[in-house]
Design a protein around this motif. Structure first.
Motif, PDB file in Angstrom:
ATOM      1  N   PHE A 176       0.826  -1.205   0.000  1.00 18.87           N
ATOM      2  CA  PHE A 176       0.000   0.000   0.000  1.00 18.87           C
ATOM      3  C   PHE A 176       0.863   1.259   0.000  1.00 18.87           C
ATOM      4  O   PHE A 176       0.465   2.297  -0.532  1.00 18.87           O
ATOM      5  CB  PHE A 176      -0.971  -0.007   1.195  1.00 18.87           C
ATOM      6  N   GLU A 177       2.076   1.166   0.560  1.00 14.48           N
ATOM      7  CA  GLU A 177       2.990   2.308   0.557  1.00 14.48           C
ATOM      8  C   GLU A 177       3.568   2.518  -0.840  1.00 14.48           C
ATOM      9  O   GLU A 177       3.665   3.654  -1.320  1.00 14.48           O
ATOM     10  CB  GLU A 177       4.100   2.073   1.576  1.00 14.48           C
ATOM     11  N   ARG A 178       3.934   1.429  -1.494  1.00 11.71           N
ATOM     12  CA  ARG A 178       4.448   1.538  -2.875  1.00 11.71           C
ATOM     13  C   ARG A 178       3.380   2.100  -3.800  1.00 11.71           C
ATOM     14  O   ARG A 178       3.666   2.933  -4.669  1.00 11.71           O
ATOM     15  CB  ARG A 178       4.921   0.159  -3.374  1.00 11.71           C
ATOM     16  N   LYS A 179       2.148   1.646  -3.607  1.00 16.84           N
ATOM     17  CA  LYS A 179       1.040   2.146  -4.421  1.00 16.84           C
ATOM     18  C   LYS A 179       0.866   3.651  -4.222  1.00 16.84           C
ATOM     19  O   LYS A 179       0.608   4.393  -5.173  1.00 16.84           O
ATOM     20  CB  LYS A 179      -0.252   1.426  -4.045  1.00 16.84           C
ATOM     21  N   THR A 180       1.043   4.113  -2.985  1.00 20.53           N
ATOM     22  CA  THR A 180       0.941   5.542  -2.685  1.00 20.53           C
ATOM     23  C   THR A 180       1.998   6.330  -3.439  1.00 20.53           C
ATOM     24  O   THR A 180       1.723   7.396  -4.008  1.00 20.53           O
ATOM     25  CB  THR A 180       1.087   5.786  -1.171  1.00 20.53           C
ATOM     26  N   VAL A 181       3.225   5.802  -3.482  1.00 20.54           N
ATOM     27  CA  VAL A 181       4.318   6.471  -4.203  1.00 20.54           C
ATOM     28  C   VAL A 181       4.001   6.549  -5.692  1.00 20.54           C
ATOM     29  O   VAL A 181       4.115   7.611  -6.316  1.00 20.54           O
ATOM     30  CB  VAL A 181       5.658   5.731  -3.994  1.00 20.54           C
ATOM     31  N   HIS A 182       3.596   5.423  -6.288  1.00 20.17           N
ATOM     32  CA  HIS A 182       3.270   5.393  -7.719  1.00 20.17           C
ATOM     33  C   HIS A 182       2.180   6.413  -8.059  1.00 20.17           C
ATOM     34  O   HIS A 182       2.298   7.161  -9.036  1.00 20.17           O
ATOM     35  CB  HIS A 182       2.790   3.997  -8.128  1.00 20.17           C
TER      36      HIS A 182
END
Length: 210
Positions: A176-182
């Motif tokens: 969910f953190e990686r998705k936020t960055v993307h």
């Protein structure tokens, strides 16, 4: 709506058909939903031409919600704090909110305990249904606060990429953190490309100058 297991039942009326479904599935009454395939009719004299009701009954999301509550009660019993649980279903996503005092132990360092607990719940629930169910666990609005922090990290990394015209690799993050960055980079810095690399639990995001 999440359909876990479905089967057709035939009876003289709806109530009996639902009782058959409840007995067959071994669940509570509110854990069953249904669709009428054929309405019942009394027919003519002496019941000639009468038709039974046929329903397509299935175990609904209430079953999964109750199973999650049971699962969490077994976990939370090991914590002294009074923790409240609120579960909501949005399509094929189940969102679990935990709130109360002393939630730090449940969150863990950098949210690792939260992530591990969410992963366990997801495995537990998806073994009960053929439909992929997404589980999102939030403890004391940690995700909302963490999202703001991740966006700050993404912004700083984007500025660094623009300045150095090079790649910037972020520290390993949860999905969910990686998705936020993307999402943040795509929206605010479309000239920068992002990609996830590595294997869990060390998967990370790389920002690339274009």
């Amino acid at each position: 709506m999440i359909k876990i297991k479905s089967q057709q039942f035939t009876s003289k009326n709806l109530e009996e058909a639902l009782e058959k479904a409840q007995l067959e599935f071994g669940v509570e009454k509110n854990e069953i939903s249904y669709k009428v395939i054929q309405e019942s009719s009394k027919g003519f004299l002496f019941g000639i031409g009468s038709k039974p009701i046929i329903i397509d009954a299935f175990i609904n999301e209430n079953f999964l919600v109750n199973k999650i509550k049971e699962f969490l009660s077994e976990v939370l019993i090991h914590f002294d704090e009074d923790i409240k649980t609120n579960i909501k279903v949005f399509g094929k996503t189940i969102v679990i909110y935990l709130d109360g005092d002393g939630l730090g132990k449940l969150i863990g360092k950098h949210g690792r305990t939260l992530g591990a607990l969410q992963h366990l719940i997801m495995i537990y629930i998806n073994r009960m249904t053929d439909t992929k169910v997404d589980i999102k666990l939030d403890i004391g609005e940690y995700r909302k606060k963490r999202r703001r922090k991740i966006e700050e990290i993404a912004e700083q990394a984007a500025l660094k990429v623009k300045k150095q015209k090079n790649e910037v690799e972020l520290a390993p993050m949860f999905s969910f953190e990686r998705k936020t960055v993307h999402e943040y980079i795509r929206k605010n810095h479309p000239e920068i490309k992002t990609k996830s690399v590595g294997l869990e639990p060390y998967r990370k995001v790389v920002l690339i100058s274009q």
